[in-house]
Design an enzyme around this catalytic site. Structure first.
Site, PDB file in Angstrom:
ATOM      1  CE  LYS A   1      -3.685   2.696   0.977  1.00 56.70           C
ATOM      2  NZ  LYS A   1      -4.255   2.761   2.305  1.00 56.70           N
TER       3      LYS A   1
ATOM      4  CG  ASP B   1     -10.864   4.238   4.322  1.00 57.58           C
ATOM      5  OD1 ASP B   1     -10.065   3.470   4.903  1.00 57.58           O
ATOM      6  OD2 ASP B   1     -10.578   5.414   4.052  1.00 57.58           O
TER       7      ASP B   1
END
Ligand SMILES: [Zn+2]
Length: 449
Positions: free
Chosen positions: A223, A356
């Site tokens: 990420k 998220d």
């Protein structure tokens, strides 16, 4: 979101399992061959429903899917009767933070919490996520190496939860979205200062080192923080952070080992540089323009846009101490993100489902489907974003994402047609993962004797 929370601790996690409500911890182990009657089947290999189907499950995997008329169920066989229900593949959320809680927004927590907090959170959040029908997640940012440990504990059967595709801490520039900004220079909360918590990197060579370290400690995916963020102090969501050269280095290192790269990117230029560097998904994508949309289409990059949580951030999160700076950023970015998502959908950009979770409460993941349909997707398209497309993005298409022979028996059922009303996915009534029943409000598994 998140920069800091916590480390996972097995001994504490064990205590936490004991404290879970029985419904969360319970699993019903079925015999090795099970016949599942599916009244209406959305197998995610197409946009169509098929009626009166049977899935034959042997152990953890699906052995056969066929019309009921073509399958002789032997007398005395174990049958899970979902003939009144709509059966779909287990859902996949490609952007979660299982270590995060959505009621702790005050930045002072960054120096108050010990790593153990994240371990407690992860045990509870993993169970809630599975109960909501999400049988796989990609976890894209936590302290080192929470998500790897969580994946192992779930795979061992030690705690209930979805299959986890684990990243390490997001790789961020000094002073960027992943750094702890706004405190005096003497204030530190690092577990591994010598390695800058396997997160901070400046220049391609430092990025290379962090990627290699993360791979060494077991991550499945890398990420990156390509641009600034909303829930961080002192940076601008639209500003580019990692450079093209830094991201290209990360992509080359990750892809060489068969790992994919997800780039947090709100800003217009950062999105384009991340796509050009070869990342596999753009997370958020809020300020993308037409050129960026065209580039994503050309490169086959997934857009993983969290278009539900704006509601929560501008509501509850403010009550929970979200600073005004971050509220103002969300007000600007959230609305544009939804409008630009609709443009990307209309242009035919590949869309995956990523929410998220952790910014808003875990278990509410399916609330995003409503917005994906409102902003231009068909219900079938939104479901495929969370099943077949998500499986492709997380590199697990051989195992999950569709209901076909050879795949894991990861499936859910709902009691109304999600193609008519997508919001029924917010109330999943039945959850099976790897042939085991984790939730059954239909009574179907009671017939499994
Ligand atoms: Zn995030």
């Amino acid at each position: 979101m998140f920069r800091k929370l916590s480390l996972f601790c097995l001994s504490l996690a064990a205590l936490c399992v004991l404290a879970l409500p029985a419904a969360l911890a319970q699993t019903a182990a079925l015999p090795s061959t099970v016949y599942i009657k599916a009244g209406h089947l959305f197998d995610a290999t197409s946009d169509q429903l098929r009626d009166n189907m049977v899935l034959v499950v042997e152990g953890e995997r699906i052995a056969k899917v066929a019309p009921a008329a073509q399958i002789d169920i032997p007398a005395g066989a174990v049958v899970v009767d979902l003939s009144q229900a709509w059966v779909l593949p287990g859902l996949i959320d490609c952007h979660t933070h299982l270590e995060g809680r959505a009621d702790k927004y005050d930045p002072i927590n960054e120096v108050k919490f010990t790593p153990f907090q994240g371990g407690f959170n992860g045990v509870v959040n993993a169970a809630k996520t599975l109960q909501a029908g999400f049988t796989s997640v990609r976890d894209v940012g936590s302290q080192p190496f929470f998500a790897v440990d969580l994946r192992r504990a779930i795979d061992e059967g030690f705690i209930p939860g979805p299959r986890v595709v684990a990243s390490g801490p997001p790789i961020s520039i000094t002073g960027g979205h992943g750094d702890m900004n706004g405190f005096a220079p003497g204030v530190q909360n690092m577990m591994y200062p010598a390695e800058r918590d396997f997160s901070l990197a400046d220049g391609p060579e430092e990025v290379r080192h962090q990627v290699r370290e993360q791979i060494k400690y077991g991550v499945d995916v890398i990420k990156l923080h390509a641009t600034g963020g909303v829930l961080s102090a002192g940076d601008k969501p639209g500003a580019e952070q990692l450079t093209y050269e830094e991201m290209k280095m990360a992509v080359d290192e990750a892809h060489r080992t068969g790992r994919k790269v997800a780039a947090h990117a709100h800003g217009t230029q950062g999105i384009k540089d991340a796509v050009r560097a070869g990342v596999d998904s753009i997370e958020h994508g809020s300020l993308i323009d037409q050129e960026g949309i065209d580039m994503m289409k050309a490169h086959g990059t997934y857009l993983d846009a969290d278009i539900y949580n704006d509601d929560y951030i501008l509501g509850k999160a403010i009550e929970f101490g979200l600073p005004k700076e971050m509220v103002d950023k969300e007000k600007t970015v959230g609305r544009l993100q939804r409008e630009n998502f609709a443009k990307a959908v209309a242009a035919g950009v590949k869309i995956s489902f990523g929410t998220d979770a952790g910014v808003y409460p875990h278990g509410d993941n399916a609330k995003q489907f409503h917005y994906m349909v409102k902003f231009g997707m068909t219900p079938a398209g939104a479901i495929r974003a969370a099943t077949s497309s998500a499986a492709d993005l997380i590199d697990r298409a051989a195992d999950v994402g569709t209901l076909e022979a050879g795949k894991y028996a990861d499936l859910i059922a709902v009691i109304a047609n999600p193609l008519d009303r997508i919001e029924v996915l917010e109330h999943v009534a039945f959850v099976m993962k790897g042939g085991k029943v984790y939730k059954d409000e239909t009574g179907a598994a009671k017939t499994a004797k």
